[in-house]
Design a protein around this motif. Structure first.
Motif, short mmCIF file in Angstrom:
data_model
loop_
_atom_site.label_atom_id
_atom_site.label_comp_id
_atom_site.label_asym_id
_atom_site.label_seq_id
_atom_site.Cartn_x
_atom_site.Cartn_y
_atom_site.Cartn_z
N LEU A 31 -10.39 7.35 -1.60
CA LEU A 31 -9.29 8.30 -1.45
C LEU A 31 -7.97 7.55 -1.43
CD1 LEU A 31 -10.76 10.60 1.34
CD2 LEU A 31 -10.67 11.05 -1.11
N LYS A 32 -6.92 8.17 -2.01
CA LYS A 32 -5.58 7.58 -1.96
C LYS A 32 -5.03 7.68 -0.54
CE LYS A 32 -3.99 8.18 -6.65
NZ LYS A 32 -2.89 8.54 -7.52
N SER A 33 -4.15 6.77 -0.21
CA SER A 33 -3.54 6.79 1.12
C SER A 33 -2.84 8.12 1.38
CB SER A 33 -2.52 5.67 1.26
OG SER A 33 -3.10 4.44 0.96
N PHE B 27 0.83 -1.21 0.00
CA PHE B 27 0.00 0.00 0.00
C PHE B 27 0.86 1.25 0.00
CE2 PHE B 27 -3.56 -2.42 2.37
CZ PHE B 27 -3.83 -3.10 1.21
N GLU B 28 2.13 1.09 0.39
CA GLU B 28 2.98 2.27 0.45
C GLU B 28 4.31 2.04 -0.27
OE1 GLU B 28 2.79 3.80 4.66
OE2 GLU B 28 0.74 3.13 4.19
N ARG C 240 -7.71 0.56 6.79
CA ARG C 240 -8.43 1.78 6.41
C ARG C 240 -9.30 1.52 5.20
NH1 ARG C 240 -6.75 6.72 8.65
NH2 ARG C 240 -4.78 6.60 9.78
N PRO D 80 -2.45 2.37 -4.38
CA PRO D 80 -2.71 3.57 -3.57
C PRO D 80 -4.07 3.57 -2.91
CG PRO D 80 -2.81 4.07 -5.92
CD PRO D 80 -2.34 2.66 -5.81
N TYR D 81 -5.03 2.80 -3.47
CA TYR D 81 -6.37 2.79 -2.88
C TYR D 81 -6.57 1.63 -1.91
CZ TYR D 81 -7.52 6.36 -6.28
OH TYR D 81 -7.54 7.50 -7.00
N ARG D 82 -5.45 0.95 -1.53
CA ARG D 82 -5.48 -0.11 -0.53
C ARG D 82 -6.39 -1.27 -0.89
NH1 ARG D 82 -6.16 4.52 0.98
NH2 ARG D 82 -8.40 4.23 1.24
N LEU E 187 -10.50 6.29 3.90
CA LEU E 187 -9.40 6.39 4.86
C LEU E 187 -9.84 6.30 6.31
CD1 LEU E 187 -7.44 9.12 2.94
CD2 LEU E 187 -6.76 6.74 3.20
#
Lengths: 617, 617
Positions: free
Chosen positions: B23-25, A518-519, B350, A545-547, B354
């Motif tokens: 939403l993006k992280s 995710f990161e 999340r 990026p949107y998990r 988020l």
């Protein structure tokens, strides 16, 4: 023993307690019915109708006045004629279709598929209504006797349905043994009632209380009204088709036994019906808002003594057991429809006790839904239920007419005459229901077309599947040239090692490990760790990026698959799955692999291999 | 597009409509709270308490007589002192633990794991109670105004919970924007009320209606009663810990902003509380069975005009929104507990917007369950709720005492004094709840131990899993020497051909096809057909007299596996799976393969490969 298997064992022993030990397929013959048991199990619906049929006639006549009550005698005779016609024509149907089937099979074979489905569809719904209506009526009889139970009507009715469902899951013979007593007791009670009643009449102990003698001219009477009263009275004849549907349940020789049972039922029904109609007229009984006609008659004949309560009690019981007729006939009709692929195939599977358990359970559940939806007040479903019987009656008799005309066997003219009479009267009764009670029977015009559309859609699907599966109709599948294994990983653990070892042992292709970070920082860190640990397996990282894990993975699989399919390669996704020792541990693990598997299987054309990792603690 | 994906797309667009685009992280920072919004979102619980706190004091005093009402002034001062102590000590907690955590983290780090879990467990339950109690109270206020809504209390309360849940799933800033108005309007309404009320007092427009002046000796008063009144009054202080839990939601510099918000909240709370207590005493208002004290005060100050309804309306609103405090604090506490592996890991994930969506949904569902279980009458949960707040208060303050004694930073004596005062008063209040309202607070003694046992069980499981997965702690898995593929078949079709082709392409081991016939004749017939079609693949038939497929197959797999494991072979079961084009088609196919897969995965240690067969029609 872990908790999950303990739960299963408990469920299994509960099932065994309720339903009994499983029976071998070869034990089927022993489950078949003798004539006495069959009469009890298959005639409760028809016999119970005498508890309300005569009342229905009087209710219509009362709209003119009590002086019109004498018409109940000729109308009763009309109903007896219809009964005779129905019994004789079903006798012919049984001999002509010794493997059973009733209205659906007869209409389908002689009139064509569509009339057959109309008959089958209306009977299917009708049996559900039978169960709901008769259990509700029986429950009403009980709560009338014990008003404190009144607020629990729905629960009591549902409990009865559950009880009858369990009985039927145990198998036909066992339920017949239990159900035979109430049916015969009811017949006995009514025989005594009619006997004592007639004795009083003959010995002159009682002076007749006629509102008007037979033949008195009545102002305002019309043919329409008489036909309406006749239609109402013929609701006492619902249930006579049950035996013809259930021939496969009889001991051999099945058709002969079925016909003998049918004749016995017809005779009992005729005696009880005419006895009650006559006595009610002679005793001058009028339907009241709170007491049934049968209850008034019993009170006048016996007084409020033990015999009165015996009549009332057995009446309540048989009303509930009338539901059982639905349980005998519905699953067999469902099997016939399922064999022809108009309803799901699961209805053809025999359960542990050799009954068609899916049909039995389906019937039980739907009638419980009806009872709950109508809060136990299913009385106004009665006309709907009656019309659902007379449509298939008419179709079946018409089918038999066509059969006789086509085949012309010995003595076909008489046979034709019998079925033609039955068809005509049934048709008139059906029309009367639509003309006089349209506001109660219109739903049949909605659900019957819907059901038939579904019949055709289901059939179409099964036909399409059969074609796609058949080796004859399509070319052989292309040989597989090679394999690509995609292995989603969430860390460097034994689970991953396990899956990689498996993929390697197949040694049939390329292995790609996929990691979804995710990161950004996580991405690089993991790539380095992987390179140290397992450099020979290719790792792909898909930053999300949107998990979401499934989305990027799904895209990646798509792109691999595009390339693979060009060279006839198969794509297999290897999904590791934690199997914890205790059931509740499942909520402690993200159910990502479960979701992933469902998504991949239903959305993508990939093979999914689940490698279990059984946790030992 | 097939119907299934259509359904999913509709669900997805519904989700987007309700919750907003994902939403993006990296957008996390933009979702953080300014002080004004934070005050609105985090203080609604505390501020709303002034609507019922003063009344609670009077209710206890009334048991002696209205003359005792003057004690509400000293008791109010006591509550203010407690408030001051709590605000000051939470100020210190925020600076000492700038990453948030509140009672759980503070108790755990200073007093040890067990006290930490006691604090965490009671807060966890408490936030659920907050939501249920405050939404029910607000709904009551609405249904008091519109009595025709009274029978729909439960539905209305549930609808509010659903609404607040959706707001929170959208994310904290967006919910703060909507929620800020009612909170500030409530504060405005009460300021006007207190202002006008005091103006009347100062200008002498109103002669005081004191039941007895301050200092009048009252017969029957006891320390016990006064402490009880004090404990009741301090239920107005629930909610002050919310800010210390929610520091991560603040814009940077988070601790400073949090402390400023805390001080603002404390000041508002003190002003509103003391103003109401004083005016209620001065106006001589007594709690009535049907009208709240606040409503009486507003009526006496304004008369029944627009301002009166403004006060009532904003009170109802803020009571409902007090629930939102639970939504801010619960998910963050759950993250802390989940990071320490005491509750399922899913609480750390999340969602699209988020927010910690699992925590939010869990809180919403459980409070709906409470509301339905108590039919919207959650008033008698208030003491339970208050004791659940004061237990963690006491523990957190005690933790801070230990911290100051241990670390001795500059000025630690003053800090120690503040926290010691807070701890002592909180402890007294807790004890008072147990002494005076035991019949309402005993459940905490049942569920708190249960929760803590579960915390430990969950932790133990995660630790055990970690150990089993870690590559460091166990030996490497044995290499796989070979494979056996078991292929259950139900006929000779394309589906089977497909699966066999796949198994062959792996060319890594033996392939065994298994057929389960229910009847002997079927067995032989199938064996002959198979020999003609695919003689090179070994076929095993397992006659199943009880018509079960899974049972005989399961036994066979067991025996294969016993042999396979001796020589380190893997057993893979290849299960074909129909994937119909339309969702409803699934009911038309026996779900045997689904059941088989679940059974094999959870009960046996075999690898299960699902080869899809996508139906094209």
């Amino acid at each position: 023993m872990n908790s999950e298997s303990a739960v299963t064992i408990n469920l299994a022993s509960l099932k065994r307690l309720l339903i009994g030990r499983p029976l071998k397929s070869t034990e089927l013959g022993e489950q078949k019915l003798t004539k006495t048991k069959a009469l009890a199990i298959l005639s409760s619906d028809a016999l119970s109708s005498v508890a309300y049929g005569p009342e229905q006639i009087l209710l219509v006549l009362m709209t003119i006045g009590m002086a019109a009550f004498w018409y109940s005698i000729p109308i009763g005779i009309g109903v007896l004629i219809l009964l005779l016609a129905l019994i004789l024509s079903y006798r012919q149907i049984i001999f002509a279709y010794p493997h059973g089937g009733g209205a659906y099979v007869v209409s389908k074979e002689n009139l064509g598929l569509f009339p057959g489905l109309v008959a089958g569809g209306s009977l299917l719904v009708d049996y559900i209504l039978t169960v709901a209506v008769s259990v509700s009526a029986g429950t009403d009889a009980i709560t009338s006797a014990f008003p404190s139970l009144h607020e629990h009507t729905v629960i009591i009715a549902v409990a009865f349905v559950v009880f009858i469902t369990i009985l039927n899951l145990r198998g036909v013979t066992e339920s017949a043994s239990i159900l035979a007593y109430p049916v015969y007791l009811f017949v006995l009670a009514l025989f005594i009632l009619i006997g004592v009643g007639l004795y009083n009449v003959v010995t002159g102990k009682l002076s007749p209380d006629l509102h008007a003698p037979v033949g008195t001219p009545i102002a305002g009477i019309s043919l329409f009204l008489l036909l309406r009263a006749f239609a109402s009275g013929s609701s006492a004849l619902t249930g006579v088709e049950a035996i013809s549907n259930a021939i496969p349940n009889f001991k051999d020789p099945a058709p002969n036994n079925a016909v003998k049972t049918l004749m016995a039922m017809g005779t009992l029904l005729a005696v009880l019906f005419s006895g009650i109609v006559y006595l009610v007229y002679y005793y001058g009984i009028a339907p009241g808002p709170e007491v049934t006609v049968l209850s008034q008659l019993a009170e006048q004949v016996f007084g409020r003594n033990l015999m009165y309560f015996f009549v009332q009690g057995t009446t309540a019981l048989i009303l509930i057991l009338a539901a059982n007729t639905g349980y005998s006939a519905f699953p067999l009709l469902a099997v016939n429809l399922a064999k022809d692929k108009f309803i799901p195939r699961m209805f053809t599977v025999r359960g542990d006790r050799l009954g068609y358990s899916n049909g039995i359970i389906f019937l039980g559940v739907l009638s419980i839904v009806l009872i709950i939806a109508f809060k136990g007040k299913t009385e106004h479903l009665i006309p709907l239920y009656a019309v659902g019987v007379f449509i298939p009656f008419t179709l079946a008799q018409t089918g038999m007419i066509v059969k006789w005309v086509r085949e012309k066997p010995q003595g076909w003219m008489l046979k034709l005459f019998i079925n033609a009479t039955g068809a005509l009267i049934s048709f008139i009764v059906t029309c009367m229901f639509f003309l006089t009670k349209f506001n109660q029977v219109w739903p049949v015009l909605v659900f019957l077309p819907l059901i038939i559309i579904w019949f055709y859609r289901i059939r179409k699907h099964y036909d399409a599947v059969g074609e796609q599966l058949s080796l004859a109709t399509c070319e052989p599948a292309l040989p597989v040239e090679g394999n690509v294994f995609i292995l989603p990983v969430s860390g460097i653990t034994h689970v991953v090692e396990n899956s990689i070892n498996y993929a390697r042992s197949l040694d049939a292709g390329q292995i790609i490990a996929v990691y979804v970070p995710f990161e950004r920082e996580d991405e690089e860190r993991f790539e380095q760790k992987w390179k140290k640990w397992m450099p020979e397996i290719r790792l792909v990282t898909l930053h999300s990026p949107y998990r979401s894990i499934i989305q990027p993975l799904s895209k990646f699989i798509d792109s691999v698959q595009r390339k693979a399919s060009q060279s006839n390669y198969n794509v297999t996704v290897i999904v590791p799955q934690f199997i914890p020792k205790k059931g509740w541990h499942n909520i402690l693990h993200n159910q990502t692999s479960l979701l992933m598997r469902a998504h991949l299987l239903y959305r993508k054309d990939v093979i999914v291999t689940t490698v279990p990792f059984h946790l030992k603690k």
